[in-house]
Design an enzyme around this catalytic site. Structure first.
Site, mmCIF file in Angstrom:
data_model
loop_
_atom_site.group_PDB
_atom_site.id
_atom_site.type_symbol
_atom_site.label_atom_id
_atom_site.label_comp_id
_atom_site.label_asym_id
_atom_site.label_seq_id
_atom_site.Cartn_x
_atom_site.Cartn_y
_atom_site.Cartn_z
ATOM 1 N N THR A 36 0.870 -8.831 5.893
ATOM 2 C CA THR A 36 -0.406 -8.462 4.623
ATOM 3 C C THR A 36 -0.801 -7.056 4.723
ATOM 4 O O THR A 36 -1.835 -6.696 4.066
ATOM 5 C CB THR A 36 -1.523 -9.398 4.786
ATOM 6 O OG1 THR A 36 -1.945 -9.796 6.212
ATOM 7 C CG2 THR A 36 -0.839 -10.944 4.403
ATOM 8 N N GLY A 40 -8.109 12.488 10.277
ATOM 9 C CA GLY A 40 -6.899 11.843 10.400
ATOM 10 C C GLY A 40 -5.895 12.104 9.628
ATOM 11 O O GLY A 40 -5.921 13.215 8.835
ATOM 12 N N THR A 54 0.853 -1.129 -0.040
ATOM 13 C CA THR A 54 -0.070 -0.043 0.144
ATOM 14 C C THR A 54 0.877 1.120 -0.023
ATOM 15 O O THR A 54 0.573 2.207 -0.837
ATOM 16 C CB THR A 54 -1.117 -0.009 1.235
ATOM 17 O OG1 THR A 54 -1.703 -1.021 1.150
ATOM 18 C CG2 THR A 54 -1.886 1.077 1.384
ATOM 19 N N MET A 87 -0.210 2.261 12.500
ATOM 20 C CA MET A 87 -0.254 1.558 11.231
ATOM 21 C C MET A 87 0.885 2.612 10.555
ATOM 22 O O MET A 87 0.267 3.427 9.869
ATOM 23 C CB MET A 87 -1.657 1.543 10.687
ATOM 24 C CG MET A 87 -2.455 0.375 11.343
ATOM 25 S SD MET A 87 -4.145 0.165 10.594
ATOM 26 C CE MET A 87 -4.681 -1.442 11.083
ATOM 27 N N HIS A 128 7.007 2.767 8.777
ATOM 28 C CA HIS A 128 8.424 2.392 9.371
ATOM 29 C C HIS A 128 8.276 1.793 10.802
ATOM 30 O O HIS A 128 9.327 1.112 11.207
ATOM 31 C CB HIS A 128 9.163 3.970 9.663
ATOM 32 C CG HIS A 128 8.114 4.783 10.235
ATOM 33 N ND1 HIS A 128 7.368 5.506 9.345
ATOM 34 C CD2 HIS A 128 7.896 5.270 11.685
ATOM 35 C CE1 HIS A 128 6.443 6.587 10.195
ATOM 36 N NE2 HIS A 128 7.048 6.286 11.477
ATOM 37 N N HIS A 157 24.053 26.798 11.724
ATOM 38 C CA HIS A 157 23.125 28.068 11.471
ATOM 39 C C HIS A 157 23.279 28.501 10.181
ATOM 40 O O HIS A 157 24.495 28.559 9.433
ATOM 41 C CB HIS A 157 23.798 29.043 12.654
ATOM 42 C CG HIS A 157 22.937 30.557 12.314
ATOM 43 N ND1 HIS A 157 21.609 30.662 12.951
ATOM 44 C CD2 HIS A 157 23.341 31.710 11.656
ATOM 45 C CE1 HIS A 157 21.210 31.885 12.495
ATOM 46 N NE2 HIS A 157 22.365 32.495 11.801
ATOM 47 N N ILE A 168 -5.000 10.562 6.613
ATOM 48 C CA ILE A 168 -5.217 10.568 5.332
ATOM 49 C C ILE A 168 -6.325 11.839 5.080
ATOM 50 O O ILE A 168 -5.939 12.429 3.821
ATOM 51 C CB ILE A 168 -6.036 9.277 4.864
ATOM 52 C CG1 ILE A 168 -4.909 7.892 5.128
ATOM 53 C CG2 ILE A 168 -6.699 9.141 3.278
ATOM 54 C CD1 ILE A 168 -5.679 6.907 4.921
HETATM 55 P P1 NAI Z 1 -6.961 7.808 11.274
HETATM 56 O O1 NAI Z 1 -7.233 6.719 12.425
HETATM 57 O O2 NAI Z 1 -5.711 8.734 11.292
HETATM 58 O O3 NAI Z 1 -8.375 8.898 11.504
HETATM 59 C C1 NAI Z 1 -9.568 8.598 11.254
HETATM 60 C C2 NAI Z 1 -10.372 9.652 11.706
HETATM 61 O O4 NAI Z 1 -11.892 9.292 11.358
HETATM 62 C C3 NAI Z 1 -10.525 9.801 13.451
HETATM 63 O O5 NAI Z 1 -10.398 11.277 13.470
HETATM 64 C C4 NAI Z 1 -11.852 9.448 13.410
HETATM 65 O O6 NAI Z 1 -12.444 9.808 14.855
HETATM 66 C C5 NAI Z 1 -12.674 9.568 12.305
HETATM 67 N N1 NAI Z 1 -14.017 8.896 12.219
HETATM 68 C C6 NAI Z 1 -14.296 7.582 12.499
HETATM 69 N N2 NAI Z 1 -15.307 7.563 12.127
HETATM 70 C C7 NAI Z 1 -16.133 8.490 11.743
HETATM 71 C C8 NAI Z 1 -17.302 8.709 11.627
HETATM 72 N N3 NAI Z 1 -18.568 7.884 11.492
HETATM 73 N N4 NAI Z 1 -17.675 9.993 10.922
HETATM 74 C C9 NAI Z 1 -16.846 10.967 10.924
HETATM 75 N N5 NAI Z 1 -15.563 10.814 11.499
HETATM 76 C C10 NAI Z 1 -15.086 9.461 11.764
HETATM 77 O O7 NAI Z 1 -7.173 7.138 10.025
HETATM 78 P P2 NAI Z 1 -6.931 7.474 8.304
HETATM 79 O O8 NAI Z 1 -6.415 8.717 8.396
HETATM 80 O O9 NAI Z 1 -7.899 6.982 7.724
HETATM 81 O O10 NAI Z 1 -5.401 6.802 8.283
HETATM 82 C C11 NAI Z 1 -5.441 5.265 8.409
HETATM 83 C C12 NAI Z 1 -3.973 4.800 9.000
HETATM 84 O O11 NAI Z 1 -3.120 5.148 7.952
HETATM 85 C C13 NAI Z 1 -3.458 5.562 10.115
HETATM 86 O O12 NAI Z 1 -3.426 4.720 10.916
HETATM 87 C C14 NAI Z 1 -2.317 6.358 9.749
HETATM 88 O O13 NAI Z 1 -1.329 6.434 10.658
HETATM 89 C C15 NAI Z 1 -1.986 5.991 8.379
HETATM 90 N N6 NAI Z 1 -1.432 6.773 7.507
HETATM 91 C C16 NAI Z 1 -0.155 7.264 7.744
HETATM 92 C C17 NAI Z 1 0.315 8.498 7.194
HETATM 93 C C18 NAI Z 1 1.484 9.050 7.361
HETATM 94 O O14 NAI Z 1 2.353 8.337 7.899
HETATM 95 N N7 NAI Z 1 1.931 10.353 6.960
HETATM 96 C C19 NAI Z 1 -0.499 9.075 5.995
HETATM 97 C C20 NAI Z 1 -1.692 8.375 5.887
HETATM 98 C C21 NAI Z 1 -2.022 7.325 6.472
#
Ligand code: NAI
Length: 461
Positions: free
Chosen positions: A143, A182, A41, A314, A317, A440, A184
């Site tokens: 996976t 969150g 992914t 998730m 790294h 600096h 994404i």
């Molecule tokens: P997330 O867990 O970061 O955020 C999901 C958000 O959706 C939360 O704020 C939650 O409260 C909200 N939510 C849940 N149900 C809801 C509803 N019914 N209505 C409205 N809001 C609701 O999940 P996200 O953004 O999908 O990312 C998934 C995973 O991918 C995360 O664990 C993240 O660590 C990882 N990821 C990491 C990135 C990075 O390292 N830069 C970039 C993208 C994803």
């Protein structure tokens, strides 16, 4: 039947890194992947393409809105979305091909197809072309995960989709509704906002970025609002449906919203279905995460699991660290992950970087702490960059001065946070950080100043 010392299931950052490390340690390694491109992914439809689009969209936004303030005057700036998307695809192809090259170099056998565990030490690989049975001394499940679904939100693979669709919209949406504030939601919401879309983010909780240090998340929300992202907090989405070329999004107690695209980003769930886990009695928890011991061993003999399929953040790294520790322990008897020093980065503008404990966690755990804060507007390099938003916060143990957490919202926070992770990994104190000479003018000086701020002795503020 081919016999391998180790069969890794999944070629994402966790799986491919583990496979390479195991090969370096002298094992005969195979890796099974059901997608034609390697990298999982992260490389195909996650970290890498999203960062390519974040970069392009930021360049576009800067050229349009900010270049003139640097004394660079351009004729009319136009968006060429097709080229932007093509560039993103090229970055992905280069990196996924790179993993193929690494597999060849390390003599890792690649099997194409869906892997199912078929008893202790046995894996069946099924593709349209053939079914291959493998024998393995060790099996490593890597996976990964897939997007969580939300009841009532009807994904149509086009207008209502997940991050996968949002990486390739053929035109800039007029109005994009993002469900979930969150990682994404904020990253991809930022991409399309910069390219001109109206973006409304609906979030169930009364804050954005759950788990992130409160102060940093509050600052982030204010900054993103200035950029034009609209947040509706405390909003529970109940349905999203396509109606012609429009989408209707309903939430509890609110008027329905009409928009032209919906991005569902409410978390991810482990990919543990159809892996044959039941054939060997592997145990999982209520969130479908595989239960492992401190060396990543499952309840089944010789079968291990790492990354998004086990508990913990998730993050690519984190999976890499676990993959390396798992195979090192398998071969040498030693292997360890320091979970206190795993950074997290949100690639918005400014970026957010975080490692260790938040203030809320320290309070909940009744750990006495002191903090030092330094604003980026007092950092010379940030001034020259024209990127003075944000701050750095260092949290230390009140008695020992050991650094317990560092939270950054600043330009290049994703790079700055690695120094903080190293400080935590080495058990450094704020005094250690403050006494380390920083070049600096650099953004890193703000981290040193935040360490100095713990004892109220910043120089430039
Ligand atoms: P997330 O867990 O970061 O955020 C999901 C958000 O959706 C939360 O704020 C939650 O409260 C909200 N939510 C849940 N149900 C809801 C509803 N019914 N209505 C409205 N809001 C609701 O999940 P996200 O953004 O999908 O990312 C998934 C995973 O991918 C995360 O664990 C993240 O660590 C990882 N990821 C990491 C990135 C990075 O390292 N830069 C970039 C993208 C994803």
């Amino acid at each position: 039947m081919p016999l391998h010392d180790l069969v890794v299931i999944g070629a994402g950052p966790g799986g491919y890194t583990a496979a390479i490390r195991a090969a370096q340690l002298g094992l005969n390694v195979a890796c099974v992947e059901q997608e034609s491109a390697l990298g999982g992914t992260c490389l195909r439809i996650g970290c890498i393409p999203s960062k390519a689009l974040l970069e392009s969209s930021e360049r576009f936004h800067e050229a349009k809105e900010k270049f003139s303030t640097y004394g660079v005057v351009l004729p009319e700036v136009k968006l060429d979305l097709a080229t932007m998307l093509k560039r993103k695809d090229q970055v992905v192809t280069t990196l996924t091909k790179g993993v193929e090259g690494l597999f060849k170099k390390n003599k890792i056998t690649r099997y194409f197809g869906h892997a199912r565990i078929n008893g202790i030490g046995r894996v069946t690989v099924q593709s349209q072309k053939e079914t291959v049975e493998l024998e393995a001394k060790h099996i490593l499940i890597a996976t990964g995960s897939k997007s969580s679904l939300l009841p009532g939100v009807q994904l149509d693979g086009d207008r209502i989709g997940t991050s996968t669709e949002a990486l390739s919209y053929p035109e800039v949406p007029k109005h994009l509704v993002v469900i979930g504030a969150g990682y994404i939601g904020l990253e991809l919401g930022s991409v399309w906002r910069r390219l001109g879309a109206k973006v409304t983010v609906l979030e169930f909780l009364n804050r954005i970025l759950p788990g992130m240090d409160d102060e940093i998340a509050t600052d982030a929300k204010k900054i993103f609002e200035k950029q034009g992202l609209e947040f509706r907090l405390g909003t529970k989405v109940t349905s999203a449906k396509v109606k012609g070329t429009e989408c209707i999004v309903e939430s509890e107690g609110n008027e329905p919203i009409t928009c032209d695209r919906v991005l569902l980003a409410v978390g991810r769930v482990p990919n543990t279905d159809d892996l044959g886990l039941e054939s060997v009695g592997i145990q999982s928890d209520a969130k479908k995460r595989i239960t492992v011991d401190e060396h990543f061993a499952t309840s089944a003999q010789g079968i291990y699991a790492i990354g998004d399929v086990i508990p913990g953040p998730m993050l690519a790294h984190k999976a890499e660290e676990e993959g390396v520790a798992c195979v090192e322990h398998m071969v040498t008897g030693f292997g360890h992950v320091n979970y206190d020093a795993i950074p997290g980065v949100v690639y918005t503008q400014p970026e957010i970087g975080t490692v260790g404990k938040s203030e809320e966690q320290l309070k909940a755990e009744k750990i006495e702490y002191r903090k030092g804060i330094f604003p980026m507007m007092a950092n010379a390099r940030a001034r020259t960059l024209g990127q003075t938003e944000g701050k750095i916060k260092v949290l230390v143990d009140a008695k020992t001065d050991r650094i317990l957490g560092v939270h950054i919202i600043a330009a290049h926070a994703g790079d700055l946070i690695n120094e903080a992770a190293m400080a935590i990994a080495f058990g450094a104190s704020s005094e250690d950080l403050a006494r380390t000479c920083h070049a600096h003018p650099t953004l890193g000086e703000a981290l040193r100043e935040a360490a100095l701020a713990v004892d109220n002795r910043t120089i430039n503020l």
